[in-house]
Design a protein around this motif. Sequence first.
Motif, PDB file in Angstrom:
ATOM      1  N   SER A  34       0.752  -1.318   0.055  1.00 41.88           N
ATOM      2  CA  SER A  34       0.007  -0.056  -0.067  1.00 41.88           C
ATOM      3  C   SER A  34       1.007   1.197   0.051  1.00 41.88           C
ATOM      4  O   SER A  34       1.893   1.353   1.018  1.00 41.88           O
ATOM      5  N   PHE A  35       0.446   2.116  -1.017  1.00 38.25           N
ATOM      6  CA  PHE A  35       1.318   3.291  -0.985  1.00 38.25           C
ATOM      7  C   PHE A  35       0.563   4.518  -1.177  1.00 38.25           C
ATOM      8  O   PHE A  35      -0.760   4.363  -1.578  1.00 38.25           O
ATOM      9  N   PRO A  36       0.830   5.610  -1.032  1.00 38.31           N
ATOM     10  CA  PRO A  36       0.027   6.919  -0.904  1.00 38.31           C
ATOM     11  C   PRO A  36      -0.384   7.137  -2.624  1.00 38.31           C
ATOM     12  O   PRO A  36       0.619   7.234  -3.379  1.00 38.31           O
ATOM     13  N   PHE A  37      -1.344   7.962  -2.907  1.00 39.42           N
ATOM     14  CA  PHE A  37      -1.862   8.174  -4.066  1.00 39.42           C
ATOM     15  C   PHE A  37      -1.025   9.217  -4.984  1.00 39.42           C
ATOM     16  O   PHE A  37      -0.636   8.717  -6.033  1.00 39.42           O
ATOM     17  N   GLN A  38      -0.165   9.941  -4.199  1.00 39.89           N
ATOM     18  CA  GLN A  38       0.812  10.891  -4.929  1.00 39.89           C
ATOM     19  C   GLN A  38       2.108  10.098  -5.276  1.00 39.89           C
ATOM     20  O   GLN A  38       2.730  10.635  -6.395  1.00 39.89           O
ATOM     21  N   GLU A  39       2.262   8.774  -5.135  1.00 45.81           N
ATOM     22  CA  GLU A  39       3.223   8.183  -5.323  1.00 45.81           C
ATOM     23  C   GLU A  39       3.041   7.229  -6.909  1.00 45.81           C
ATOM     24  O   GLU A  39       3.864   6.565  -7.406  1.00 45.81           O
ATOM     25  N   GLY A  52       0.549   4.662 -14.711  1.00 45.77           N
ATOM     26  CA  GLY A  52       0.403   5.236 -13.366  1.00 45.77           C
ATOM     27  C   GLY A  52      -0.863   5.042 -12.957  1.00 45.77           C
ATOM     28  O   GLY A  52      -1.464   5.918 -12.216  1.00 45.77           O
ATOM     29  N   ARG A  53      -1.357   3.798 -12.773  1.00 43.32           N
ATOM     30  CA  ARG A  53      -2.895   3.687 -12.055  1.00 43.32           C
ATOM     31  C   ARG A  53      -2.579   2.382 -11.500  1.00 43.32           C
ATOM     32  O   ARG A  53      -2.150   1.487 -11.704  1.00 43.32           O
ATOM     33  N   ALA A  54      -3.530   2.490 -10.303  1.00 41.48           N
ATOM     34  CA  ALA A  54      -3.672   1.187  -9.331  1.00 41.48           C
ATOM     35  C   ALA A  54      -4.687   0.465  -9.474  1.00 41.48           C
ATOM     36  O   ALA A  54      -5.513   0.965  -9.754  1.00 41.48           O
ATOM     37  N   PRO A  55      -4.706  -0.770  -9.489  1.00 43.15           N
ATOM     38  CA  PRO A  55      -3.460  -1.895  -8.935  1.00 43.15           C
ATOM     39  C   PRO A  55      -2.602  -2.216  -9.837  1.00 43.15           C
ATOM     40  O   PRO A  55      -2.736  -2.188 -11.132  1.00 43.15           O
ATOM     41  N   ALA A  56      -1.488  -2.966  -9.690  1.00 40.37           N
ATOM     42  CA  ALA A  56      -0.656  -3.863 -10.275  1.00 40.37           C
ATOM     43  C   ALA A  56      -0.402  -4.903  -9.733  1.00 40.37           C
ATOM     44  O   ALA A  56      -0.681  -4.772  -8.398  1.00 40.37           O
ATOM     45  N   LYS A 238      -1.157  20.332  -1.423  1.00 40.85           N
ATOM     46  CA  LYS A 238      -0.610  19.621  -0.401  1.00 40.85           C
ATOM     47  C   LYS A 238       0.731  18.722  -0.905  1.00 40.85           C
ATOM     48  O   LYS A 238       1.604  18.285  -0.323  1.00 40.85           O
ATOM     49  N   ILE A 239       0.413  18.054  -2.067  1.00 46.50           N
ATOM     50  CA  ILE A 239       1.284  17.174  -2.734  1.00 46.50           C
ATOM     51  C   ILE A 239       2.401  17.807  -3.171  1.00 46.50           C
ATOM     52  O   ILE A 239       3.553  17.417  -2.993  1.00 46.50           O
ATOM     53  N   LYS A 240       2.314  19.044  -3.523  1.00 43.49           N
ATOM     54  CA  LYS A 240       3.417  19.861  -4.169  1.00 43.49           C
ATOM     55  C   LYS A 240       4.152  20.219  -3.052  1.00 43.49           C
ATOM     56  O   LYS A 240       5.452  20.463  -2.910  1.00 43.49           O
ATOM     57  N   ALA A 241       3.599  20.554  -1.721  1.00 43.88           N
ATOM     58  CA  ALA A 241       4.604  20.804  -0.652  1.00 43.88           C
ATOM     59  C   ALA A 241       5.088  19.949  -0.095  1.00 43.88           C
ATOM     60  O   ALA A 241       6.440  19.778   0.386  1.00 43.88           O
ATOM     61  N   ASP A 242       4.638  18.775  -0.077  1.00 43.66           N
ATOM     62  CA  ASP A 242       5.115  17.574   0.568  1.00 43.66           C
ATOM     63  C   ASP A 242       6.437  17.164  -0.409  1.00 43.66           C
ATOM     64  O   ASP A 242       7.484  16.782   0.145  1.00 43.66           O
ATOM     65  N   ALA A 243       6.299  17.109  -1.724  1.00 43.56           N
ATOM     66  CA  ALA A 243       7.297  16.811  -2.744  1.00 43.56           C
ATOM     67  C   ALA A 243       8.616  17.829  -2.274  1.00 43.56           C
ATOM     68  O   ALA A 243       9.503  17.597  -2.387  1.00 43.56           O
TER      69      ALA A 243
END
Length: 249
Positions: A34-39, A52-56, A238-243
């Motif tokens: 399990s990993f965050p959406f932004q990854e 770049g779509r889950a799952p695999a 938020k995603i940009k700030a976290d990156a």
Amino acid sequence: MTKPIKVHMCPAGPNPWKVVIVLEELGVPYEVNSFPFQEVKSKPFTDLNPNGRAPAIEDPNTGITLWETGAIIQYIIEVYDTNHVLSYSNLKERSLCNQYLAFQISGQGPYFGQAGWFNVLHPEKLPSAIERYNTEIKRVLGVLETVLDGKKWLVGDNITFADLAFSTWNDRIDSVLLCAPEAKFDGFPNVKEWHERMISRPSWKVCMGKRSQLMDEQGLLSNGMPKGISNIAEYEVKIKADAEATARI
């Protein structure tokens, strides 16, 4: 001994759980990454799925890596359902199951997803888009209502992978349409009873328990947004700030 299939997923979305519930029903061992959406749009996941779509999934028993839920489900059925627990051996029923799976991945999933985007996630309200995709949800439910008339399952007398493929998106209708949970199948009694048969199964309870745990670990709301975030624009900030914060470390 069968080695566990690795299922790579972002837990918020409905699609990964379509795969997991089939594995649960068949008793096939699996483990979840399990990993965050932004990854989902970056390495290492895009090495598995460049879309770049889950799952695999990665299956160590065959060395096969797959993405796209329809292809994954058909693969699992072919390799691991040799006793036809969720499928049939004869041509007619096999073909009908594949027909309904195709309807799920081409009709239900995309239309329900777009309805969710414009009703919930899009930063501005676009009435024409909301009306279009809400109408499409009702159309898809209408098709299923007709097909299920006088029947418990889509194909034959037993539950199959075709039924299960619809369960996770149908369960989200209230959060997609922003209606009361008890109203999400209004006008579609056959679909309601069919869905209730599926969510009463042990496999469903196991899957949703795992989803709740993973969502809580990632600090996510039921709609997949982080706690404290109300729309996709705020999420993108938020995603940009976290990156940027990660890059400074």
